[in-house]
Design a protein around this motif. Structure first.
Motif, mmCIF file in Angstrom:
data_model
loop_
_atom_site.group_PDB
_atom_site.id
_atom_site.type_symbol
_atom_site.label_atom_id
_atom_site.label_comp_id
_atom_site.label_asym_id
_atom_site.label_seq_id
_atom_site.Cartn_x
_atom_site.Cartn_y
_atom_site.Cartn_z
ATOM 1 N N LEU A 47 7.496 10.427 5.060
ATOM 2 C CA LEU A 47 8.266 11.197 4.082
ATOM 3 C C LEU A 47 7.725 11.178 2.656
ATOM 4 O O LEU A 47 8.105 12.023 1.856
ATOM 5 C CB LEU A 47 9.715 10.680 4.069
ATOM 6 C CG LEU A 47 10.442 10.743 5.417
ATOM 7 C CD1 LEU A 47 11.755 9.976 5.346
ATOM 8 C CD2 LEU A 47 10.661 12.172 5.851
ATOM 9 N N ASP A 48 6.859 10.234 2.326
ATOM 10 C CA ASP A 48 6.444 10.043 0.937
ATOM 11 C C ASP A 48 4.921 10.179 0.817
ATOM 12 O O ASP A 48 4.167 9.303 1.258
ATOM 13 C CB ASP A 48 6.902 8.655 0.478
ATOM 14 C CG ASP A 48 6.594 8.355 -0.970
ATOM 15 O OD1 ASP A 48 5.554 8.822 -1.492
ATOM 16 O OD2 ASP A 48 7.379 7.605 -1.590
ATOM 17 N N ASP A 49 4.477 11.285 0.209
ATOM 18 C CA ASP A 49 3.038 11.557 0.079
ATOM 19 C C ASP A 49 2.299 10.419 -0.620
ATOM 20 O O ASP A 49 1.228 9.997 -0.169
ATOM 21 C CB ASP A 49 2.797 12.853 -0.705
ATOM 22 C CG ASP A 49 3.096 14.089 0.109
ATOM 23 O OD1 ASP A 49 2.638 14.159 1.270
ATOM 24 O OD2 ASP A 49 3.783 14.991 -0.404
ATOM 25 N N ASP A 50 2.845 9.931 -1.735
ATOM 26 C CA ASP A 50 2.168 8.884 -2.507
ATOM 27 C C ASP A 50 2.023 7.602 -1.685
ATOM 28 O O ASP A 50 0.964 6.986 -1.663
ATOM 29 C CB ASP A 50 2.925 8.592 -3.804
ATOM 30 C CG ASP A 50 2.855 9.756 -4.785
ATOM 31 O OD1 ASP A 50 1.860 10.518 -4.714
ATOM 32 O OD2 ASP A 50 3.775 9.908 -5.601
ATOM 33 N N TYR A 51 3.087 7.208 -1.025
ATOM 34 C CA TYR A 51 3.043 6.004 -0.191
ATOM 35 C C TYR A 51 2.029 6.187 0.947
ATOM 36 O O TYR A 51 1.181 5.337 1.197
ATOM 37 C CB TYR A 51 4.429 5.702 0.390
ATOM 38 C CG TYR A 51 4.431 4.545 1.348
ATOM 39 C CD1 TYR A 51 4.645 3.252 0.902
ATOM 40 C CD2 TYR A 51 4.188 4.744 2.712
ATOM 41 C CE1 TYR A 51 4.618 2.178 1.776
ATOM 42 C CE2 TYR A 51 4.156 3.670 3.602
ATOM 43 C CZ TYR A 51 4.381 2.407 3.125
ATOM 44 O OH TYR A 51 4.357 1.344 3.987
ATOM 45 N N ALA A 52 2.131 7.310 1.638
ATOM 46 C CA ALA A 52 1.315 7.551 2.833
ATOM 47 C C ALA A 52 -0.177 7.639 2.516
ATOM 48 O O ALA A 52 -1.013 7.258 3.341
ATOM 49 C CB ALA A 52 1.778 8.823 3.538
ATOM 50 N N ARG A 53 -0.505 8.110 1.320
ATOM 51 C CA ARG A 53 -1.904 8.236 0.910
ATOM 52 C C ARG A 53 -2.613 6.885 0.923
ATOM 53 O O ARG A 53 -3.813 6.803 1.163
ATOM 54 C CB ARG A 53 -1.979 8.859 -0.487
ATOM 55 C CG ARG A 53 -3.116 9.827 -0.672
ATOM 56 C CD ARG A 53 -3.146 10.537 -2.017
ATOM 57 N NE ARG A 53 -1.989 10.515 -2.866
ATOM 58 C CZ ARG A 53 -1.033 11.471 -2.885
ATOM 59 N NH1 ARG A 53 -1.127 12.515 -2.104
ATOM 60 N NH2 ARG A 53 -0.010 11.380 -3.701
ATOM 61 N N ASP A 54 -1.857 5.811 0.669
ATOM 62 C CA ASP A 54 -2.440 4.467 0.592
ATOM 63 C C ASP A 54 -2.381 3.704 1.921
ATOM 64 O O ASP A 54 -2.603 2.504 1.952
ATOM 65 C CB ASP A 54 -1.719 3.645 -0.486
ATOM 66 C CG ASP A 54 -1.995 4.186 -1.885
ATOM 67 O OD1 ASP A 54 -3.069 4.785 -2.080
ATOM 68 O OD2 ASP A 54 -1.126 4.008 -2.761
ATOM 69 N N THR A 55 -2.059 4.399 3.020
ATOM 70 C CA THR A 55 -2.015 3.761 4.338
ATOM 71 C C THR A 55 -3.300 4.070 5.106
ATOM 72 O O THR A 55 -4.133 4.861 4.647
ATOM 73 C CB THR A 55 -0.815 4.262 5.162
ATOM 74 O OG1 THR A 55 -1.034 5.643 5.506
ATOM 75 C CG2 THR A 55 0.497 4.086 4.397
ATOM 76 N N ILE A 56 -3.431 3.506 6.285
ATOM 77 C CA ILE A 56 -4.608 3.783 7.127
ATOM 78 C C ILE A 56 -4.690 5.256 7.513
ATOM 79 O O ILE A 56 -5.764 5.736 7.873
ATOM 80 C CB ILE A 56 -4.635 2.903 8.396
ATOM 81 C CG1 ILE A 56 -3.432 3.177 9.296
ATOM 82 C CG2 ILE A 56 -4.745 1.441 8.041
ATOM 83 C CD1 ILE A 56 -3.536 2.545 10.667
ATOM 84 N N PHE A 57 -3.574 5.971 7.416
ATOM 85 C CA PHE A 57 -3.559 7.397 7.786
ATOM 86 C C PHE A 57 -4.008 8.304 6.640
ATOM 87 O O PHE A 57 -4.278 9.473 6.848
ATOM 88 C CB PHE A 57 -2.165 7.806 8.267
ATOM 89 C CG PHE A 57 -1.705 7.020 9.458
ATOM 90 C CD1 PHE A 57 -2.317 7.182 10.696
ATOM 91 C CD2 PHE A 57 -0.671 6.103 9.343
ATOM 92 C CE1 PHE A 57 -1.902 6.453 11.798
ATOM 93 C CE2 PHE A 57 -0.247 5.368 10.442
ATOM 94 C CZ PHE A 57 -0.863 5.543 11.674
ATOM 95 N N GLU A 58 -4.014 7.769 5.428
ATOM 96 C CA GLU A 58 -4.440 8.511 4.232
ATOM 97 C C GLU A 58 -3.666 9.813 4.037
ATOM 98 O O GLU A 58 -4.209 10.815 3.585
ATOM 99 C CB GLU A 58 -5.950 8.784 4.277
ATOM 100 C CG GLU A 58 -6.767 7.507 4.312
ATOM 101 C CD GLU A 58 -8.251 7.742 4.421
ATOM 102 O OE1 GLU A 58 -8.671 8.859 4.822
ATOM 103 O OE2 GLU A 58 -9.012 6.804 4.109
ATOM 104 N N GLY A 59 -2.399 9.776 4.394
ATOM 105 C CA GLY A 59 -1.523 10.941 4.228
ATOM 106 C C GLY A 59 -0.355 10.855 5.193
ATOM 107 O O GLY A 59 -0.352 10.021 6.114
ATOM 108 N N ARG A 60 0.622 11.711 4.951
ATOM 109 C CA ARG A 60 1.835 11.696 5.779
ATOM 110 C C ARG A 60 1.538 12.097 7.215
ATOM 111 O O ARG A 60 0.677 12.937 7.473
ATOM 112 C CB ARG A 60 2.900 12.636 5.207
ATOM 113 C CG ARG A 60 3.598 12.074 3.996
ATOM 114 C CD ARG A 60 4.812 12.876 3.559
ATOM 115 N NE ARG A 60 4.555 14.307 3.494
ATOM 116 C CZ ARG A 60 5.122 15.196 4.304
ATOM 117 N NH1 ARG A 60 5.971 14.825 5.242
ATOM 118 N NH2 ARG A 60 4.845 16.477 4.159
#
Length: 147
Positions: A47-60
């Motif tokens: 749900l959160d673009d900013d959060y997801a960008r910093d995960t292994i998925f590099e995006g939602r």
């Protein structure tokens, strides 16, 4: 976008090994938001673009079970269809589904036990040529003998 596929029932008496059905659907932001609301899974990777960008998925990404739900739609609407009872499902999530991806959900008959009315189905979802999910379902198929 959801392809118009035949709806209805294929009774166990008419099923054959290798029979296959599918549907194609674009996974939208709205789908992800609605799934989060219904499931109460509000993990920010969905749900959160900013959060997801910093995960292994590099995006939602979409919820894995949202994608798996497309398998349920093929089973419940097409193969075997209306009257089918889900008994079990194994799933392996192989790649992420992102907002805007078009998912092809496919179900193929691999075994039929007429005595128990049980049907084993190979299940998979693809985005383009990438398999994003695969598994196996066991269902109780409808029968003309029990109408």
């Amino acid at each position: 976008m959801l392809d118009n596929m035949p709806r209805g029932t294929i009774c166990i008496e008419d099923l054959e090994i290798g029979m296959s059905r599918s549907l194609r659907k674009e996974v939208t932001d709205r789908d992800i938001e609605l799934f989060a609301e219904v499931s109460t899974d509000r993990n920010p990777v969905h749900l959160d673009d900013d959060y997801a960008r910093d995960t292994i998925f590099e995006g939602r990404i979409a919820h894995g079970m949202l994608t798996a739900g497309l398998i349920s739609a093929v089973i419940g609407e097409q193969l075997p269809g209306h009257g089918t009872v889900y008994l079990g499902q194994s799933l392996k999530f192989l790649a992420p589904v992102r907002p805007g991806d078009v998912v092809l959900a496919e179900v193929t008959v691999t075994a039929i036990d007429h005595g128990k009315r049980r049907v084993t189905l190979e299940t998979r979802c693809l985005v383009g040529n990438t398999t994003v999910l695969k598994g196996e379902a066991l269902v109780l198929a409808p029968s003309r003998k029990f109408d």
